[in-house]
Design a protein around this motif. Structure first.
Motif, PDB file in Angstrom:
ATOM      1  N   ASP A 292       0.816  -1.318   0.101  1.00 34.76           N
ATOM      2  CA  ASP A 292       0.015  -0.093   0.089  1.00 34.76           C
ATOM      3  C   ASP A 292       0.886   1.064  -0.047  1.00 34.76           C
ATOM      4  OD1 ASP A 292      -2.549  -1.485   0.391  1.00 34.76           O
ATOM      5  OD2 ASP A 292      -1.805  -1.768   2.180  1.00 34.76           O
ATOM      6  N   PRO A 293       0.562   2.150  -0.687  1.00 35.31           N
ATOM      7  CA  PRO A 293       1.191   3.549  -0.818  1.00 35.31           C
ATOM      8  C   PRO A 293       1.422   3.943   0.517  1.00 35.31           C
ATOM      9  CG  PRO A 293      -0.367   3.393  -2.606  1.00 35.31           C
ATOM     10  CD  PRO A 293      -0.719   2.323  -1.664  1.00 35.31           C
ATOM     11  N   LEU A 294       2.562   4.609   0.840  1.00 35.94           N
ATOM     12  CA  LEU A 294       2.909   5.005   2.317  1.00 35.94           C
ATOM     13  C   LEU A 294       3.355   6.806   2.022  1.00 35.94           C
ATOM     14  CD1 LEU A 294       3.592   4.436   5.215  1.00 35.94           C
ATOM     15  CD2 LEU A 294       6.013   4.272   4.626  1.00 35.94           C
ATOM     16  N   TRP A 295       2.592   7.438   2.931  1.00 32.99           N
ATOM     17  CA  TRP A 295       2.793   8.882   3.078  1.00 32.99           C
ATOM     18  C   TRP A 295       3.372   9.485   4.265  1.00 32.99           C
ATOM     19  CZ3 TRP A 295       0.618  11.668  -1.576  1.00 32.99           C
ATOM     20  CH2 TRP A 295      -0.127  10.666  -2.319  1.00 32.99           C
ATOM     21  N   THR A 296       4.204  10.497   4.246  1.00 32.04           N
ATOM     22  CA  THR A 296       4.491  11.106   5.114  1.00 32.04           C
ATOM     23  C   THR A 296       3.561  12.566   5.291  1.00 32.04           C
ATOM     24  OG1 THR A 296       6.777  10.586   5.282  1.00 32.04           O
ATOM     25  CG2 THR A 296       6.402  12.653   6.534  1.00 32.04           C
ATOM     26  N   VAL A 297       3.021  12.679   6.413  1.00 35.19           N
ATOM     27  CA  VAL A 297       2.043  13.833   6.567  1.00 35.19           C
ATOM     28  C   VAL A 297       2.704  14.958   7.462  1.00 35.19           C
ATOM     29  CG1 VAL A 297      -0.076  14.683   7.440  1.00 35.19           C
ATOM     30  CG2 VAL A 297       0.083  12.180   6.206  1.00 35.19           C
ATOM     31  N   PHE A 298       2.658  16.210   6.994  1.00 36.38           N
ATOM     32  CA  PHE A 298       3.321  17.112   7.719  1.00 36.38           C
ATOM     33  C   PHE A 298       1.896  18.284   8.089  1.00 36.38           C
ATOM     34  CE2 PHE A 298       6.446  15.727   4.919  1.00 36.38           C
ATOM     35  CZ  PHE A 298       7.624  15.871   5.608  1.00 36.38           C
ATOM     36  N   ASP A 299       2.050  18.935   9.035  1.00 29.43           N
ATOM     37  CA  ASP A 299       1.077  20.012   9.340  1.00 29.43           C
ATOM     38  C   ASP A 299       1.239  21.149   8.856  1.00 29.43           C
ATOM     39  OD1 ASP A 299       2.955  21.497  10.841  1.00 29.43           O
ATOM     40  OD2 ASP A 299       2.146  20.847  12.787  1.00 29.43           O
ATOM     41  N   GLU A 300       0.296  22.091   8.955  1.00 29.72           N
ATOM     42  CA  GLU A 300       0.211  23.568   8.185  1.00 29.72           C
ATOM     43  C   GLU A 300       1.477  24.214   8.304  1.00 29.72           C
ATOM     44  OE1 GLU A 300      -2.319  27.504   7.923  1.00 29.72           O
ATOM     45  OE2 GLU A 300      -3.481  25.584   8.706  1.00 29.72           O
ATOM     46  N   GLU A 301       2.327  23.963   9.560  1.00 28.21           N
ATOM     47  CA  GLU A 301       3.384  24.791   9.785  1.00 28.21           C
ATOM     48  C   GLU A 301       4.750  24.109   9.480  1.00 28.21           C
ATOM     49  OE1 GLU A 301       3.351  27.851  11.020  1.00 28.21           O
ATOM     50  OE2 GLU A 301       1.289  27.757  11.022  1.00 28.21           O
ATOM     51  N   GLY A 302       4.589  22.667   8.802  1.00 32.65           N
ATOM     52  CA  GLY A 302       5.673  21.868   8.207  1.00 32.65           C
ATOM     53  C   GLY A 302       6.326  20.985   9.310  1.00 32.65           C
ATOM     54  N   ARG A 303       5.507  20.702  10.515  1.00 30.71           N
ATOM     55  CA  ARG A 303       6.060  19.928  11.305  1.00 30.71           C
ATOM     56  C   ARG A 303       5.626  18.321  10.951  1.00 30.71           C
ATOM     57  NH1 ARG A 303       4.562  24.049  14.536  1.00 30.71           N
ATOM     58  NH2 ARG A 303       2.505  23.276  14.770  1.00 30.71           N
ATOM     59  N   VAL A 304       6.349  17.125  10.987  1.00 30.15           N
ATOM     60  CA  VAL A 304       5.963  15.722  10.631  1.00 30.15           C
ATOM     61  C   VAL A 304       5.074  15.328  11.670  1.00 30.15           C
ATOM     62  CG1 VAL A 304       8.099  15.049  11.695  1.00 30.15           C
ATOM     63  CG2 VAL A 304       7.084  13.796   9.824  1.00 30.15           C
ATOM     64  N   LEU A 305       3.841  14.816  11.089  1.00 21.68           N
ATOM     65  CA  LEU A 305       3.065  14.044  12.025  1.00 21.68           C
ATOM     66  C   LEU A 305       3.172  12.690  12.278  1.00 21.68           C
ATOM     67  CD1 LEU A 305      -0.213  16.176  11.108  1.00 21.68           C
ATOM     68  CD2 LEU A 305       1.473  16.516  13.103  1.00 21.68           C
ATOM     69  N   GLY A 306       3.518  11.861  10.835  1.00 17.21           N
ATOM     70  CA  GLY A 306       3.758  10.592  10.655  1.00 17.21           C
ATOM     71  C   GLY A 306       3.399  10.051   9.631  1.00 17.21           C
ATOM     72  N   PHE A 307       3.547   8.482   9.396  1.00 20.12           N
ATOM     73  CA  PHE A 307       3.031   8.035   8.390  1.00 20.12           C
ATOM     74  C   PHE A 307       1.730   7.675   8.176  1.00 20.12           C
ATOM     75  CE2 PHE A 307       7.634   6.062   8.187  1.00 20.12           C
ATOM     76  CZ  PHE A 307       8.037   6.957   7.433  1.00 20.12           C
ATOM     77  N   VAL A 308       1.187   7.578   6.894  1.00 13.67           N
ATOM     78  CA  VAL A 308      -0.338   7.115   6.771  1.00 13.67           C
ATOM     79  C   VAL A 308      -0.224   6.290   5.350  1.00 13.67           C
ATOM     80  CG1 VAL A 308      -2.487   7.904   5.925  1.00 13.67           C
ATOM     81  CG2 VAL A 308      -1.496   9.044   7.912  1.00 13.67           C
ATOM     82  N   GLU A 309      -1.041   4.991   5.410  1.00 10.38           N
ATOM     83  CA  GLU A 309      -1.088   4.242   4.360  1.00 10.38           C
ATOM     84  C   GLU A 309      -2.432   4.627   3.653  1.00 10.38           C
ATOM     85  OE1 GLU A 309       1.450   0.143   5.381  1.00 10.38           O
ATOM     86  OE2 GLU A 309      -0.730   0.350   5.865  1.00 10.38           O
ATOM     87  N   THR A 310      -2.406   4.575   1.928  1.00  8.55           N
ATOM     88  CA  THR A 310      -3.733   4.631   1.488  1.00  8.55           C
ATOM     89  C   THR A 310      -3.969   3.472   0.549  1.00  8.55           C
ATOM     90  OG1 THR A 310      -2.388   5.969  -0.420  1.00  8.55           O
ATOM     91  CG2 THR A 310      -3.352   7.175   1.276  1.00  8.55           C
ATOM     92  N   PRO A 311      -4.974   3.309  -0.015  1.00  9.57           N
ATOM     93  CA  PRO A 311      -5.491   2.046  -0.744  1.00  9.57           C
ATOM     94  C   PRO A 311      -4.756   1.759  -2.073  1.00  9.57           C
ATOM     95  CG  PRO A 311      -7.698   3.115  -0.109  1.00  9.57           C
ATOM     96  CD  PRO A 311      -6.249   3.894   0.079  1.00  9.57           C
ATOM     97  N   SER A 312      -4.159   0.646  -2.067  1.00  8.77           N
ATOM     98  CA  SER A 312      -3.265   0.044  -3.211  1.00  8.77           C
ATOM     99  C   SER A 312      -4.109   0.260  -4.696  1.00  8.77           C
ATOM    100  CB  SER A 312      -2.921  -1.510  -3.104  1.00  8.77           C
ATOM    101  OG  SER A 312      -2.061  -1.723  -4.178  1.00  8.77           O
TER     102      SER A 312
END
Length: 407
Positions: A352-372
Motif C-alpha cells: 500500500d502506498p505510504l505517505w509522510t504527513v506534515f501539518d500546516e507549519e511544516g512539522r512532521v506528524l507521521g506515516f499514513v497508508e492509502t489503498p493500493s
C-alpha cells in the motif's frame, strides 16, 4: 556546517506505532533565516503509523464495465468534490466534465470535444475555483475554462504571456491565484546524453495576468537518444523532477532530488522550507532489472519475452540518474496538511502506498497508508477521492472514508 539564525525551537509530535498503545515522539527543529521559516524533521520510525485510518472499502465507486454511457469512464485524468457533495470527473476519453451526485448517480455533463466556448481538447485536470465554481485545464495544459456551479460556461483564459506560448498553469488556488510554469533558459545537457531543463514559475491573478515571479527550479530529467540521423528524447527510468501543490495558501515547488519542500507566498517570495531526514539511494543494475520486470509483467504472458528483450535493448546504453527521487506525489488536504508519498524502489514496492504527513507549519506528524492501486486526486477533511482500475482495465472514480484519530 549549519548556521542557525535566530532562535531554534524543537517541537514534538506523536505518531502511533503498529501497537496502538505505543507512541513515538517526532522531533521538529524550527528556525528563522532572513524571514524564512525553516523546519527540519526526523523521519518517522519504520513500522509506525499516524492513527488516521482509510476504510477497507470505498464509500462510493463510480464506473462500470457495462452501463449507460456516463458511467463508462475512459481516460479519467482528475476529479474534485464540490461543497454540496457532487463529484466532477474530468473524463478525457470524451472530453467531458461528468457530474455525479452523492450516491453516484449521473446528474449532468459539461463541455465536450471541440473548439467552441465551453468545449475541450486534451482535457487534463479539474479543480474547485472561486465562489464554488469549477475550473478545467485543457489544450496541452495551456488553457483554463471556468464554469459556475450549475455548469454554465463563464470564460476561457490563457494565463501568462499569450504571445509566448510556453506558459502552463500548474496549480490553481481557491482564492483565485494561479501558479504558472514555463521552460527557462538554463539547464540543458548534463552529460552522457542526459538533459535537464530549467523551469520558471510565476503567480497570476484570477484574470490570468502575471503578478509575481518565483525562483527557478530544475525540471524533469530526460535522455537524448541518437541513432544515425535519428534523434529521440526518452524519459529516464527513475527520473527526477519538480512537484507542485497548493498548501495552506502557499504554492509548493519541490524538486525531488532531495527531501526539501519549498513553499512560496502569493507575492512569489519564499516563505517556508521543510526538510525531512532521508538517505538517498544510488540505482544499481539490480534495480534496473526489477524495473524491467515490473514493465514486463503488465503485459499478457505471450508478449512478455519480446517486451523484456525490447526493453533491455532500449535501456542498454541509457545512463541512470545519480540517485533515486527522494519522494513521489505531493498533495495538500482540506485541513492544511501536506501529504508526501514515499518513493518505492524497484523490487521493494510496498503493498500500500505510504505517505509522510506534515501539518500546516511544516512539522512532521507521521506515516499514513492509502489503498493500493488508487491514484489520489483530492484529500478532504474526511475522505480521499481518486481513480482505480480493475483487472479488465475498467476505470472507477472512488471516494474512501478517512478517519483522523489517534494523532
Amino acid at each position: 556546517m549549519r548556521i542557525l539564525v535566530g532562535p531554534a525551537v524543537v517541537l514534538l509530535a506523536t505518531a502511533a506505532c503498529s501497537d496502538p498503545r505505543a507512541t513515538v515522539e517526532l522531533a521538529s527543529e524550527v528556525r528563522d533565516s532572513a524571514g524564512i521559516r525553516i523546519v527540519e524533521n526526523v523521519r518517522p520510525p519504520d513500522g509506525t503509523r499516524l492513527g488516521w485510518q482509510v476504510d477497507s472499502v470505498p464509500l462510493l465507486s463510480i464506473g462500470a464495465l457495462e452501463a449507460e454511457d456516463p458511467y463508462l469512464l475512459h481516460q479519467v485524468r482528475d476529479a474534485t468534490r464540490l461543497s454540496d457533495g457532487r463529484i466532477v470527473v474530468a473524463n478525457r476519453g470524451s472530453q467531458e466534465l461528468r457530474v455525479f451526485g452523492t450516491s453516484g448517480v449521473h446528474l449532468d455533463t459539461w463541455g465536450g470535444e471541440g473548439e467552441g466556448p465551453g468545449e475541450f481538447n486534451s482535457l487534463v485536470a479539474v479543480a474547485g475555483w472561486q465562489g464554488d465554481s469549477v475550473i478545467a485545464w485543457y489544450s496541452q495544459r495551456v488553457r483554463l475554462s471556468v464554469f459556475d456551479r450549475d455548469g454554465n460556461f463563464g470564460r476561457t483564459m490563457i494565463p501568462g504571456d499569450p504571445g509566448d506560448g510556453r506558459d502552463t498553469p500548474a496549480e490553481v488556488s481557491a482564492d483565485g491565484t494561479i501558479l504558472v510554469s514555463r521552460s527557462g533558459p538554463g539547464g540543458g545537457t548534463i552529460g552522457d546524453g542526459r538533459r535537464r531543463g530549467e523551469r520558471l514559475y510565476d503567480v497570476a491573478n484570477a484574470e490570468g495576468v502575471l503578478t509575481a515571479s518565483m525562483e527557478a527550479s530544475p525540471g524533469s530529467e530526460s535522455y537524448l537518444s541518437t541513432s544515425g540521423n535519428m534523434m529521440r528524447m526518452m524519459t529516464l527510468p527513475f527520473f527526477r523532477s519538480a512537484h507542485t501543490a497548493v498548501w495552506a495558501g502557499r504554492f509548493v515547488v519541490a524538486p525531488n532530488d532531495g527531501y526539501e519542500i519549498r513553499a512560496f507566498g502569493p507575492n512569489g517570495a519564499l516563505d517556508l522550507v521543510v526538510r525531512r531526514e532521508h538517505a538517498l539511494v544510488v540505482p544499481t543494475p539490480a534495480h534496473l532489472d526489477a524495473y524491467i520486470e515490473r514493465q514486463v509483467t503488465a503485459r499478457p504472458p505471450g508478449e512478455q519475452a519480446e517486451r523484456r528483450r525490447s526493453l533491455r535493448e532500449q535501456l542498454a546504453d541509457v545512463p541512470m540518474p545519480e540517485t533515486f527521487p527522494a519522494f513521489d506525489q505531493i498533495l495538500a488536504d482540506a485541513l492544511g496538511n501536506l501529504w508526501i508519498q514515499e518513493y518505492d524502489l524497484p523490487g521493494q514496492e510496498r503493498p500500500d502506498p505510504l505517505w509522510t504527513v506534515f501539518d500546516e507549519e511544516g512539522r512532521v506528524l507521521g506515516f499514513v497508508e492509502t489503498p493500493s492501486g488508487l491514484r489520489i486526486y483530492e484529500i478532504g477533511e474526511d475522505y480521499i477521492l481518486g481513480r482505480a482500475t480493475d483487472d479488465l482495465g475498467v476505470e472507477y472514480v472512488q471516494m474512501w472514508s478517512l478517519e483522523r484519530t489517534g494523532g
